[in-house]
Scaffold this motif. Structure first.
Motif, PDB file in Angstrom:
ATOM      1  N   VAL A 167       2.269  14.661  -1.230  1.00 29.70           N
ATOM      2  CA  VAL A 167       2.021  13.244  -1.522  1.00 29.70           C
ATOM      3  C   VAL A 167       2.488  12.382  -0.346  1.00 29.70           C
ATOM      4  O   VAL A 167       1.765  11.493   0.134  1.00 29.70           O
ATOM      5  CB  VAL A 167       2.734  12.817  -2.820  1.00 29.70           C
ATOM      6  N   LEU A 172      -0.353  10.671   2.086  1.00 30.66           N
ATOM      7  CA  LEU A 172      -0.515   9.226   1.970  1.00 30.66           C
ATOM      8  C   LEU A 172       0.255   8.425   3.020  1.00 30.66           C
ATOM      9  O   LEU A 172      -0.132   7.312   3.348  1.00 30.66           O
ATOM     10  CB  LEU A 172      -0.093   8.774   0.570  1.00 30.66           C
ATOM     11  N   ILE A 232      -3.323  10.377  -8.889  1.00 29.33           N
ATOM     12  CA  ILE A 232      -3.774  10.189  -7.506  1.00 29.33           C
ATOM     13  C   ILE A 232      -5.270  10.424  -7.355  1.00 29.33           C
ATOM     14  O   ILE A 232      -5.952   9.716  -6.608  1.00 29.33           O
ATOM     15  CB  ILE A 232      -2.981  11.119  -6.561  1.00 29.33           C
ATOM     16  N   LEU A 263      -4.223   3.903  -3.350  1.00 29.83           N
ATOM     17  CA  LEU A 263      -3.276   4.595  -2.469  1.00 29.83           C
ATOM     18  C   LEU A 263      -4.004   5.279  -1.320  1.00 29.83           C
ATOM     19  O   LEU A 263      -3.617   5.156  -0.153  1.00 29.83           O
ATOM     20  CB  LEU A 263      -2.468   5.623  -3.264  1.00 29.83           C
ATOM     21  N   THR A 277       5.152   4.862  -2.888  1.00 32.76           N
ATOM     22  CA  THR A 277       4.664   6.239  -2.751  1.00 32.76           C
ATOM     23  C   THR A 277       5.766   7.159  -2.253  1.00 32.76           C
ATOM     24  O   THR A 277       5.963   8.261  -2.774  1.00 32.76           O
ATOM     25  CB  THR A 277       3.468   6.294  -1.782  1.00 32.76           C
TER      26      THR A 277
END
Length: 294
Positions: A34, A38, A167, A176, A200
């Motif tokens: 993640v 991101l 997500i 995102l 995030t």
């Protein structure tokens, strides 16, 4: 030893152990994926946040009398707040730099966090009692299933697939992904991209802390407990594909099971089988099993 020569109860026990380890690999590698996918940062401090989740759980129980169930939420929230502080004060300055800067910065944070806690608690493991609700085991007929280990698998899978759904299948997840690919366009729609990036990172480290809370009753809680685990988790992320959410989940679970079976068939290779697989995958498919070729 052949797989067919192993008694069924012993084989199932190793599969369960491998699945428990795979659950930790999955939830930790998910947090890494993640953050990298991101934010484009290799977060080497992830193992330290895993350790911090376990240490906070132990501290809550021994100093404040806070039980396991409240700490299941409190420890990840506390870790997330620390993550917000780190992202706002340090990480935001290196997003456009080479990956090496993020790696070195988070490695330094790891050494700092481990050093502070080691100076207070030493390196000896601290025990944490299994919550009363999950003590004991269930007889399935063909094997005895420890209740707490079953809970670890269920809780980890729920956290992993819940994260994947948010997500990949919700509007928030779309914001995102868009915010990391074209932040100026997303900001034009009135979305606060810096805040989204901060949250995030906070969520990624909260996942690591959650894994630490789950690990506290079955591992010795120690300031160094994240060191060896994070190396294996990085290998899992590389095999699954850097930034691949589903790849991290499936690869973590699969490699945990493979590692568990290897301990039965050829124990000497159990500590290296993950890295051998990583080398093989990098030779055949450098982007990872689920990664996208560039």
């Amino acid at each position: 030893m052949s797989l067919f020569d192993i008694p069924l109860p012993a084989l199932l026990s190793q599969l369960l152990l491998g699945l428990v380890n795979g659950s930790f690999y999955a939830i930790l590698s998910l947090g890494l994926a993640v953050i990298f996918g991101l934010l484009n940062v290799i977060n080497f401090a992830h193992g330290a946040f895993f350790m911090l989740g376990a240490m906070l759980t132990w501290m809550g129980g021994n100093y404040l009398g806070i039980g396991y169930w409240p700490m299941l939420l409190a420890a990840p929230v506390a870790a997330a707040l620390i993550g917000v502080l780190i992202e706002r004060s340090l990480l935001q300055w290196i997003y456009k730099l080479d990956h090496l800067y993020g790696l070195l910065l988070t490695l330094g944070l790891t050494l700092l966090m481990e050093g502070v806690l080691r100076s207070i608690y030493g390196v000896s493991g601290l025990s944490y009692q299994t919550p009363d609700l999950l003590t004991g085991a269930t007889d399935l007929g063909f094997m005895i299933l420890p209740n707490y280990r079953a809970w670890v698998v269920v809780a980890s899978l729920a956290a992993c697939f819940g994260t994947w759904f948010v997500i990949e299948r919700t509007r928030l997840g779309a914001y995102l992904r868009a915010g990391t690919e074209n932040p100026k366009l997303v900001q034009a729609f009135g979305i606060n991209v810096p805040l989204m990036i901060t949250l995030t990172y906070a969520f990624g480290v909260a996942l690591a802390a959650l894994a630490g809370v789950l690990a506290a009753p079955i591992m010795q809680v120690s300031p160094l407990m994240g060191q060896n685990l994070i190396i294996t988790v990085f290998a899992v992320v590389v095999i699954g594909g850097m930034g691949s959410i589903m790849g991290s989940i499936l690869t973590g679970l699969g490699l945990g099971v493979i590692e568990g079976l290897t301990k039965v068939i050829y124990p000497e290779a159990s500590s290296t089988v993950v890295f051998l697989l990583m080398v093989a995958v990098l030779v055949i498919r450098p982007a990872g099993l689920f990664g996208k070729e560039r």
